[in-house]
Design a protein around this motif. Structure first.
Motif, short mmCIF file in Angstrom:
data_model
loop_
_atom_site.label_atom_id
_atom_site.label_comp_id
_atom_site.label_asym_id
_atom_site.label_seq_id
_atom_site.Cartn_x
_atom_site.Cartn_y
_atom_site.Cartn_z
N GLU A 1 0.80 -1.22 0.00
CA GLU A 1 0.00 0.00 0.00
C GLU A 1 0.84 1.28 0.00
OE1 GLU A 1 -3.52 -2.15 2.61
OE2 GLU A 1 -1.89 -1.07 3.61
N THR A 2 2.02 1.21 0.61
CA THR A 2 2.86 2.42 0.71
C THR A 2 4.34 2.07 0.60
OG1 THR A 2 3.02 2.26 3.12
CG2 THR A 2 1.24 3.63 2.24
N GLN A 3 5.10 3.04 0.13
CA GLN A 3 6.55 2.97 0.17
C GLN A 3 7.01 4.32 0.73
OE1 GLN A 3 5.04 2.43 -3.16
NE2 GLN A 3 4.66 0.41 -2.31
N LEU A 4 7.86 4.26 1.75
CA LEU A 4 8.31 5.52 2.32
C LEU A 4 9.72 5.42 2.87
CD1 LEU A 4 8.21 5.81 5.76
CD2 LEU A 4 5.82 5.38 5.26
N ARG A 5 10.34 6.58 2.89
CA ARG A 5 11.67 6.73 3.50
C ARG A 5 11.58 7.92 4.43
NH1 ARG A 5 15.78 9.95 2.28
NH2 ARG A 5 14.86 10.55 0.29
N LEU A 6 12.10 7.75 5.65
CA LEU A 6 12.01 8.79 6.67
C LEU A 6 13.35 8.92 7.37
CD1 LEU A 6 9.08 9.25 9.16
CD2 LEU A 6 11.43 9.18 10.02
N VAL B 1 16.73 14.14 15.95
CA VAL B 1 16.09 14.76 17.11
C VAL B 1 16.69 16.14 17.38
CG1 VAL B 1 15.70 14.52 19.60
CG2 VAL B 1 15.45 12.54 18.09
N ASP B 2 17.94 16.34 17.04
CA ASP B 2 18.60 17.61 17.29
C ASP B 2 18.81 18.39 15.99
OD1 ASP B 2 19.03 16.97 20.13
OD2 ASP B 2 20.39 15.45 19.33
N GLY B 3 17.97 18.12 14.99
CA GLY B 3 18.22 18.62 13.65
C GLY B 3 17.72 19.98 13.29
N GLY B 4 16.83 20.56 14.09
CA GLY B 4 16.46 21.94 13.88
C GLY B 4 15.46 22.24 12.78
N GLY B 5 14.59 21.33 12.40
CA GLY B 5 13.52 21.71 11.48
C GLY B 5 13.34 20.77 10.32
N ASN B 6 12.44 21.18 9.42
CA ASN B 6 12.02 20.39 8.27
C ASN B 6 13.16 20.26 7.26
OD1 ASN B 6 10.82 19.42 5.96
ND2 ASN B 6 9.21 20.94 5.87
N LEU B 7 13.45 19.03 6.86
CA LEU B 7 14.44 18.77 5.82
C LEU B 7 13.77 18.46 4.48
CD1 LEU B 7 16.85 16.49 7.88
CD2 LEU B 7 17.05 18.93 7.44
N GLY B 8 12.46 18.40 4.45
CA GLY B 8 11.73 18.11 3.22
C GLY B 8 10.70 17.03 3.45
N ILE B 9 9.45 17.38 3.20
CA ILE B 9 8.36 16.44 3.44
C ILE B 9 7.48 16.37 2.19
CG2 ILE B 9 6.27 16.01 4.80
CD1 ILE B 9 7.78 17.40 7.15
N ALA B 10 7.30 15.18 1.67
CA ALA B 10 6.47 14.97 0.48
C ALA B 10 5.73 13.64 0.65
CB ALA B 10 7.31 14.95 -0.79
N ILE C 1 10.72 13.22 4.93
CA ILE C 1 9.80 12.12 4.61
C ILE C 1 9.49 12.17 3.13
CG2 ILE C 1 7.55 11.07 5.03
CD1 ILE C 1 7.46 12.53 7.72
N VAL C 2 9.69 11.06 2.47
CA VAL C 2 9.26 10.89 1.09
C VAL C 2 8.39 9.64 1.06
CG1 VAL C 2 9.95 10.52 -1.30
CG2 VAL C 2 11.35 11.98 0.19
N ALA C 3 7.14 9.80 0.66
CA ALA C 3 6.21 8.68 0.69
C ALA C 3 5.37 8.63 -0.57
CB ALA C 3 5.30 8.79 1.91
N GLN C 4 5.07 7.43 -1.00
CA GLN C 4 4.12 7.18 -2.08
C GLN C 4 3.16 6.12 -1.57
OE1 GLN C 4 6.71 6.02 -5.33
NE2 GLN C 4 6.50 8.04 -6.25
#
Length: 195
Positions: free
Chosen positions: A13-18, A22-31, A54-57
Motif C-alpha cells: 500500500e505504501t513505500q516511504l523513506r524517513l 532529534v537535534d536537527g532543527g527543522g524540516n528537511l523536506g516532506i512529500a 519524509i518521502v512517501a508514495q
C-alpha cells in the motif's frame, strides 16, 4: 552520539523513506502526496526542532489512511531508534497550544509503555479531502511505535483545521521538552534504571 534514525518501509500500500534527527532543527523536506498532511508534518518538524525528511508514495487514490498510518508507524519507530536507551532525556513534556478559538493539550511520557488517550469531538468535519479521523490513526500508530504514553485532548474548538493544527503543534512542543537533554540527570530518567 547523534540522535538520528533512518526508516524505510515498503508494503503493498505504501513505500516511504524517513529520516529523523532529534537535534536537527527543522524540516528537511516532506512529500507525502497529501498536501494538508505535509503542512501538518512541516509544523511538527518546525515546533519540535526535529530534523525531518519524509518521502512517501501510497495508494492515495483509494484513501489517505494507509499513508497516514504508515508514516505514524515510521515516525514512531524512528523516534524510538534515535533515542536509544533514552539516557539523559527529560522524559516528560506538556504543551498547551491555542490555535485561534481552539485549545489543545498534549502530554507525553517517553516511558517505553505505548498508550494513547485521545479526546476529540465526535464527527468533526474533514479538511478538504483529509478526514479528521486520520489524526487519531496517526497518533495511535506514532505512540505505539515510539513506545510512549501520549495524552492529547482538544479542550475546545470549532474549526477542524485549527484543531488539527493545534494537535500537531502541541505534540511537537511536548516532544521537544521530553526529548531535551537534562544536564542534572545524564543517565536513565527512571528509578528502575530502564525505560
Amino acid at each position: 552520539m547523534p540522535r538520528v534514525a533512518k526508516i524505510e518501509r515498503s508494503t503493498k500500500e505504501t513505500q516511504l523513506r524517513l529520516v529523523l534527527n532529534v537535534d536537527g532543527g527543522g524540516n528537511l523536506g516532506i512529500a507525502t502526496g497529501i498536501p494538508f498532511f505535509d503542512h501538518m508534518l512541516d509544523l511538527f518538524a518546525f515546533h519540535s526542532l526535529f530534523g525531518l525528511e519524509i518521502v512517501a508514495q501510497g495508494d492515495t487514490a483509494v484513501d489517505f489512511h494507509h499513508t497516514v498510518e504508515d508514516i505514524g508507524i515510521a515516525l514512531g519507530a524512528a523516534l524510538a531508534q534515535a533515542l536509544g536507551s533514552k539516557s539523559g532525556v527529560m522524559r516528560y513534556g506538556c504543551s498547551y497550544i491555542p490555535m485561534d478559538e481552539a485549545l489543545i493539550r498534549s502530554v507525553v511520557d517517553i516511558s517505553g509503555r505505548p498508550l494513547l488517550i485521545y479526546h476529540a469531538p465526535f464527527g468533526a468535519e474533514g479538511i478538504g479531502s483529509f478526514s479528521f479521523q486520520l489524526v487519531g490513526e496517526f497518533l495511535r500508530a506514532f505512540s505505539t511505535h515510539a513506545a510512549l504514553t501520549l495524552h492529547t485532548a482538544i479542550l475546545y474548538g470549532r474549526n477542524s483545521h485549527h484543531m488539527v493544527e493545534g494537535i500537531f503543534k502541541s505534540l511537537a512542543q511536548a516532544l521537544a521538552a521530553a526529548t531535551s537533554l537534562n544536564p542534572g540527570m545524564p543517565g536513565i530518567p527512571s528509578t528502575k534504571g530502564l525505560l
